[in-house]
Design a protein around this motif. Structure first.
Motif, PDB file in Angstrom:
ATOM      1  N   ASN A 372      62.582  -3.131 -98.541  1.00  0.00           N
ATOM      2  CA  ASN A 372      62.642  -4.195 -97.811  1.00  0.00           C
ATOM      3  C   ASN A 372      61.662  -5.059 -98.558  1.00  0.00           C
ATOM      4  O   ASN A 372      60.911  -4.946 -98.870  1.00  0.00           O
ATOM      5  N   ASP A 373      62.433  -6.438 -98.541  1.00  0.00           N
ATOM      6  CA  ASP A 373      61.749  -7.594 -99.249  1.00  0.00           C
ATOM      7  C   ASP A 373      60.592  -8.405 -98.378  1.00  0.00           C
ATOM      8  O   ASP A 373      60.616  -8.222 -97.225  1.00  0.00           O
ATOM      9  N   ASN A 374      60.413  -9.575 -99.085  1.00  0.00           N
ATOM     10  CA  ASN A 374      59.847 -10.654 -98.305  1.00  0.00           C
ATOM     11  C   ASN A 374      58.290 -10.165 -97.556  1.00  0.00           C
ATOM     12  O   ASN A 374      58.511 -10.584 -96.517  1.00  0.00           O
ATOM     13  N   LEU A 375      57.485  -9.454 -98.250  1.00  0.00           N
ATOM     14  CA  LEU A 375      56.461  -8.789 -97.660  1.00  0.00           C
ATOM     15  C   LEU A 375      55.344  -9.524 -98.207  1.00  0.00           C
ATOM     16  O   LEU A 375      55.228  -9.639 -99.453  1.00  0.00           O
ATOM     17  N   SER A 376      54.350  -9.982 -97.195  1.00  0.00           N
ATOM     18  CA  SER A 376      52.847 -10.775 -97.908  1.00  0.00           C
ATOM     19  C   SER A 376      52.092  -9.580 -97.820  1.00  0.00           C
ATOM     20  O   SER A 376      52.066  -8.756 -96.652  1.00  0.00           O
ATOM     21  N   ILE A 377      51.115  -9.545 -98.658  1.00  0.00           N
ATOM     22  CA  ILE A 377      49.912  -8.647 -98.288  1.00  0.00           C
ATOM     23  C   ILE A 377      48.816  -9.583 -98.291  1.00  0.00           C
ATOM     24  O   ILE A 377      48.559 -10.531 -99.052  1.00  0.00           O
ATOM     25  N   ILE A 378      47.865  -9.251 -97.270  1.00  0.00           N
ATOM     26  CA  ILE A 378      46.809  -9.988 -96.978  1.00  0.00           C
ATOM     27  C   ILE A 378      45.424  -9.180 -97.221  1.00  0.00           C
ATOM     28  O   ILE A 378      45.463  -8.044 -96.285  1.00  0.00           O
ATOM     29  N   ALA A 379      44.568  -9.249 -97.875  1.00  0.00           N
ATOM     30  CA  ALA A 379      43.336  -8.507 -97.669  1.00  0.00           C
ATOM     31  C   ALA A 379      42.181  -9.406 -97.044  1.00  0.00           C
ATOM     32  O   ALA A 379      42.116 -10.345 -97.400  1.00  0.00           O
ATOM     33  N   THR A 380      41.576  -8.524 -96.185  1.00  0.00           N
ATOM     34  CA  THR A 380      40.460  -9.110 -95.545  1.00  0.00           C
ATOM     35  C   THR A 380      39.183  -8.209 -95.968  1.00  0.00           C
ATOM     36  O   THR A 380      39.390  -7.035 -95.771  1.00  0.00           O
ATOM     37  N   MET A 399      45.978 -11.180 -84.784  1.00  0.00           N
ATOM     38  CA  MET A 399      47.342 -11.319 -85.295  1.00  0.00           C
ATOM     39  C   MET A 399      48.169 -11.230 -83.985  1.00  0.00           C
ATOM     40  O   MET A 399      49.359 -11.952 -83.933  1.00  0.00           O
ATOM     41  N   SER A 400      47.744 -10.304 -82.890  1.00  0.00           N
ATOM     42  CA  SER A 400      48.784 -10.207 -81.954  1.00  0.00           C
ATOM     43  C   SER A 400      48.861 -11.377 -81.157  1.00  0.00           C
ATOM     44  O   SER A 400      49.960 -11.934 -80.410  1.00  0.00           O
ATOM     45  N   ARG A 401      47.549 -12.047 -80.854  1.00  0.00           N
ATOM     46  CA  ARG A 401      47.798 -13.236 -80.218  1.00  0.00           C
ATOM     47  C   ARG A 401      48.509 -14.313 -80.841  1.00  0.00           C
ATOM     48  O   ARG A 401      49.229 -15.307 -80.268  1.00  0.00           O
ATOM     49  N   ALA A 402      48.597 -14.245 -82.091  1.00  0.00           N
ATOM     50  CA  ALA A 402      49.313 -15.472 -82.961  1.00  0.00           C
ATOM     51  C   ALA A 402      50.649 -15.022 -82.969  1.00  0.00           C
ATOM     52  O   ALA A 402      51.470 -15.536 -83.694  1.00  0.00           O
ATOM     53  N   ILE A 431      46.657 -15.508 -92.213  1.00  0.00           N
ATOM     54  CA  ILE A 431      45.280 -15.846 -92.906  1.00  0.00           C
ATOM     55  C   ILE A 431      44.593 -16.689 -91.995  1.00  0.00           C
ATOM     56  O   ILE A 431      43.486 -16.550 -91.685  1.00  0.00           O
ATOM     57  N   ARG A 432      45.292 -17.691 -91.200  1.00  0.00           N
ATOM     58  CA  ARG A 432      44.371 -18.677 -90.208  1.00  0.00           C
ATOM     59  C   ARG A 432      43.881 -17.746 -89.088  1.00  0.00           C
ATOM     60  O   ARG A 432      42.957 -17.893 -88.674  1.00  0.00           O
ATOM     61  N   ALA A 433      44.878 -16.828 -88.682  1.00  0.00           N
ATOM     62  CA  ALA A 433      44.241 -16.241 -87.227  1.00  0.00           C
ATOM     63  C   ALA A 433      43.144 -15.357 -87.781  1.00  0.00           C
ATOM     64  O   ALA A 433      41.982 -15.202 -86.908  1.00  0.00           O
ATOM     65  N   ILE A 434      43.145 -14.763 -88.881  1.00  0.00           N
ATOM     66  CA  ILE A 434      42.084 -13.801 -89.075  1.00  0.00           C
ATOM     67  C   ILE A 434      40.708 -14.554 -89.549  1.00  0.00           C
ATOM     68  O   ILE A 434      39.610 -14.297 -88.987  1.00  0.00           O
ATOM     69  N   TYR A 435      41.032 -15.681 -90.179  1.00  0.00           N
ATOM     70  CA  TYR A 435      39.914 -16.834 -90.355  1.00  0.00           C
ATOM     71  C   TYR A 435      38.957 -17.112 -89.248  1.00  0.00           C
ATOM     72  O   TYR A 435      37.825 -16.975 -88.890  1.00  0.00           O
ATOM     73  N   HIS A 436      40.080 -17.790 -88.361  1.00  0.00           N
ATOM     74  CA  HIS A 436      39.496 -18.334 -87.131  1.00  0.00           C
ATOM     75  C   HIS A 436      38.786 -17.184 -86.239  1.00  0.00           C
ATOM     76  O   HIS A 436      37.952 -17.208 -85.515  1.00  0.00           O
ATOM     77  N   GLU A 437      39.403 -16.077 -86.209  1.00  0.00           N
ATOM     78  CA  GLU A 437      38.854 -15.027 -85.376  1.00  0.00           C
ATOM     79  C   GLU A 437      37.471 -14.563 -85.852  1.00  0.00           C
ATOM     80  O   GLU A 437      36.403 -14.283 -85.042  1.00  0.00           O
TER      81      GLU A 437
END
Ligand code: ASP
Length: 440
Positions: A372-380, A399-402, A431-437
Motif C-alpha cells: 500500500n502506498d501514499n503513507l505518511s509517517i509522523i513522529a510525536t 486524530m479521531s476528532r479530526a 500534525i495540526r491536530a496533534i499540535y493543537h491537542e
C-alpha cells in the motif's frame, strides 16, 4: 563559568561584510568563544547564490572544458567585497587566483566545493586576528569517503592543543594522501562538532538564521512554539523525520562526548535559542511533547502467512530480500501471522516487482503479500511522555476528532516517541491536530 566555546557560523551568517561584523561582535560578547568554524558565504537575499553552489557550477563547466569566468566572477566579487569593506590585509586575490587555476586544471569536485569554506576561513582569521587551521590537516577521511573518527580526534586535538583562538573552515577534510574530501551538504555542522570534541568544549554553539528548533513545521502549523531544551535522542528522532536545522551527523561526536549544542541566531544574538543536551535538563515541569515531525511518501509491504509466529527466521528472510536490494526499512509492526514493513516508496519503486515476486514465492499457498502506498509517517516526540499517562489516548482522540484514519501505529520502545502512519492526504491535518491537542 564557561571556559571554552566552539562556534560554527552558517552561510547566511557570513553572507557579506555586515554579517561578518555581527559575528565579531558576538565573539566579543563572550571571550570564551575561542574557536570558529565558518561555512562558505550563503545567500544575501532570496534569489542570491550560495558560494558553494557557484563552486559546483564552476567544476561542472571546467569538466566540460568550458570557461568558468561567469560563476567564478561572482565568487571573486563576493570575497573581494568583504575583504575591501573590512580593510583586510590577507592576500585574498592570490588565494582566489589559485582556486580558479585549481578548478581549471581539473581538481576534483570536492576540492572545488571546499574552497568556499577555505577562502571564508582565510578572511575570518584575518578579521579576528586568530590562527587559521586548514581542515585538510585536522579532519581525516578513509579511502571510501567515510570519516576516520579516531584519527580526526587525534589530529585536531594536536593542532589545537596550544589553546590559541583559531578558525577551522567547515565542510571538508582530506584523505591520508592529502586529497580533499567534503562531507555531504550542510556538513560544516559536523566540523563544528568535531572541533568541539577535540578541544573538549563546554558548549558547541551553532549560529544560524533561526532561533533554534520549532515544535512543528511553520508551513503546516501557524506560528509554532520554539523548543528551548531538547535531548540529543529526541532531536535524533525529529531530525530523522525531517526537522532540519542541524546536519544529522553533527550530533554524534558531541552527544558521545557529553557536550551540549546550542542553536543560536546570528541576527538575534540575545535570544537563547535551543539547547540540546545529553541528559534531560532539571525541569520543574516537562512538556509532554517536545516536537512533531513527519514525511510523506512511504509504502507498507504487508506479508501474511499461516503460523508465521512459530516459523523461526521468517522475519529475517523477509528483511534479507530488502537488504539484497539495498533498501533500509523504517518501521516493522508485526502481528501473530502477519508483518508490515514500512519503506520509502522511492527506494522500493525501482525493484518493486522483483521484491514482490520474491515475497510471494515465500508465502505461496499459505499466505499473501500486498503493498500500500501514499503513507505518511509522523513522529510525536517527547521525553515527557514517560511521566505523563494518557498521552497516546489524547493523541488518538485528537486524530479521531479530526476524522483522520490511523493506518499504522508504532510506539518507540524508549517511550520517547509515538509514530503514526496516515494517508498522505491527511499528513498536514494530523500534525495540526496533534499540535493543537498538546500545545494549544
Ligand atoms: N557550504 C556547504 C553547503 O552549502 C557546507 C555548509 O554550509 O555547511 O552545503
Amino acid at each position: 563559568m564557561l571556559e571554552c566555546i566552539v562556534t560554527k557560523f552558517g552561510g547566511s551568517s557570513l553572507a557579506n561584510d555586515e554579517q561578518f561584523r555581527k559575528v565579531r561582535s558576538i565573539l566579543e560578547l563572550e571571550p570564551t568563544r575561542r574557536y570558529l568554524v565558518p561555512s562558505a558565504p550563503g545567500k544575501r537575499f532570496a534569489s542570491d547564490d550560495k558560494v558553494t553552489d557557484l563552486l559546483y557550477a564552476c567544476h561542472a563547466l571546467a569538466a566540460e572544458g568550458k570557461p568558468i569566468q561567469e560563476p567564478f566572477g561572482m565568487i571573486r566579487e563576493r570575497y573581494l567585497s568583504i575583504a575591501q569593506a573590512l580593510h583586510l590585509k590577507v592576500d585574498i586575490e592570490s588565494a582566489l587566483n589559485q582556486v580558479a587555476e585549481g578548478i581549471e586544471s581539473g581538481k576534483n569536485r570536492d576540492w572545488c566545493a571546499s574552497r568556499g569554506e577555505y577562502l571564508c576561513g582565510l578572511l575570518m582569521a584575518d578579521y579576528l586576528g586568530w590562527k587559521f587551521v586548514d581542515a585538510a590537516e585536522g579532519i581525516r577521511f578513509h579511502a571510501d569517503g567515510t570519516l576516520d573518527d579516531e584519527k580526526t580526534q587525534e589530529l585536531l586535538s594536536a593542532l589545537l592543543a596550544d589553546g590559541q583562538s583559531a578558525v577551522v573552515p567547515g565542510f571538508y577534510g582530506a584523505l591520508e594522501n592529502g586529497e580533499v574530501v567534503t562531507f555531504s551538504r550542510g556538513g560544516s555542522d559536523i566540523t563544528g562538532a568535531l572541533v568541539s570534541r577535540a578541544v573538549n568544549a563546554d558548549v558547541y554553539e551553532n549560529w544560524t538564521d533561526v532561533s533554534g528548533f520549532l515544535m512543528a513545521d511553520p508551513r503546516i502549523v501557524d506560528g509554532p512554539s520554539e523548543i528551548s531544551a531538547i535531548t540529543y535522542k529526541e532531536l535524533r528522532e525529529l531530525s530523522h523525520m525531517g526537522a532540519s536545522v542541524l546536519h544529522e551527523d553533527a550530533m554524534f561526536p558531541v552527544h558521545q562526548a557529553g557536550i551540549p549544542t546550542n542553536i543560536r541566531n546570528t541576527n538575534k544574538p540575545y535570544h537563547p535559542g535551543t539547547l540540546i543536551t545529553k541528559n534531560a535538563p532539571n525541569e520543574v515541569s516537562v512538556p509532554t511533547i517536545t516536537g512533531i515531525a513527519g514525511h510523506k511518501g512511504y509504502s507498507v509491504i504487508y506479508v501474511e502467512k499461516n503460523m508465521m509466529n512459530s516459523e523461526v527466521g521468517f522475519g529475517r528472510k523477509v528483511l534479507s530480500v530488502l537488504e539484497e536490494y539495498g533498501i533500509s526499512f523504517e518501521h516493522m509492526p508485526t502481528g501473530i501471522d502477519s508483518m508490515c514493513v514500512v519503506v520509502k516508496s522511492e527506494l522500493l519503486a525501482p525493484h518493486r516487482e522483483e521484491i514482490m515476486a520474491r515475497l510471494e514465492e515465500m508465502v505461496r499457498g499459505s499466505g499473501s503479500v500486498a503493498v500500500n502506498d501514499n503513507l505518511s509517517i509522523i513522529a510525536t516526540v517527547g521525553r515527557g511522555m514517560v511521566r505523563n499517562c494518557g498521552t497516546a489516548a489524547r493523541l488518538f482522540s485528537a486524530m479521531s476528532r479530526a476524522r483522520i484514519n490511523v493506518r499504522m501505529i508504532d510506539q518507540g520502545s524508549s517511550e520517547l516517541s509515538i509514530i503514526v502512519g496516515v494517508n498522505d492526504s491527511d499528513f498536514e491535518a494530523t500534525i495540526r491536530a496533534i499540535y493543537h491537542e498538546f500545545v494549544g
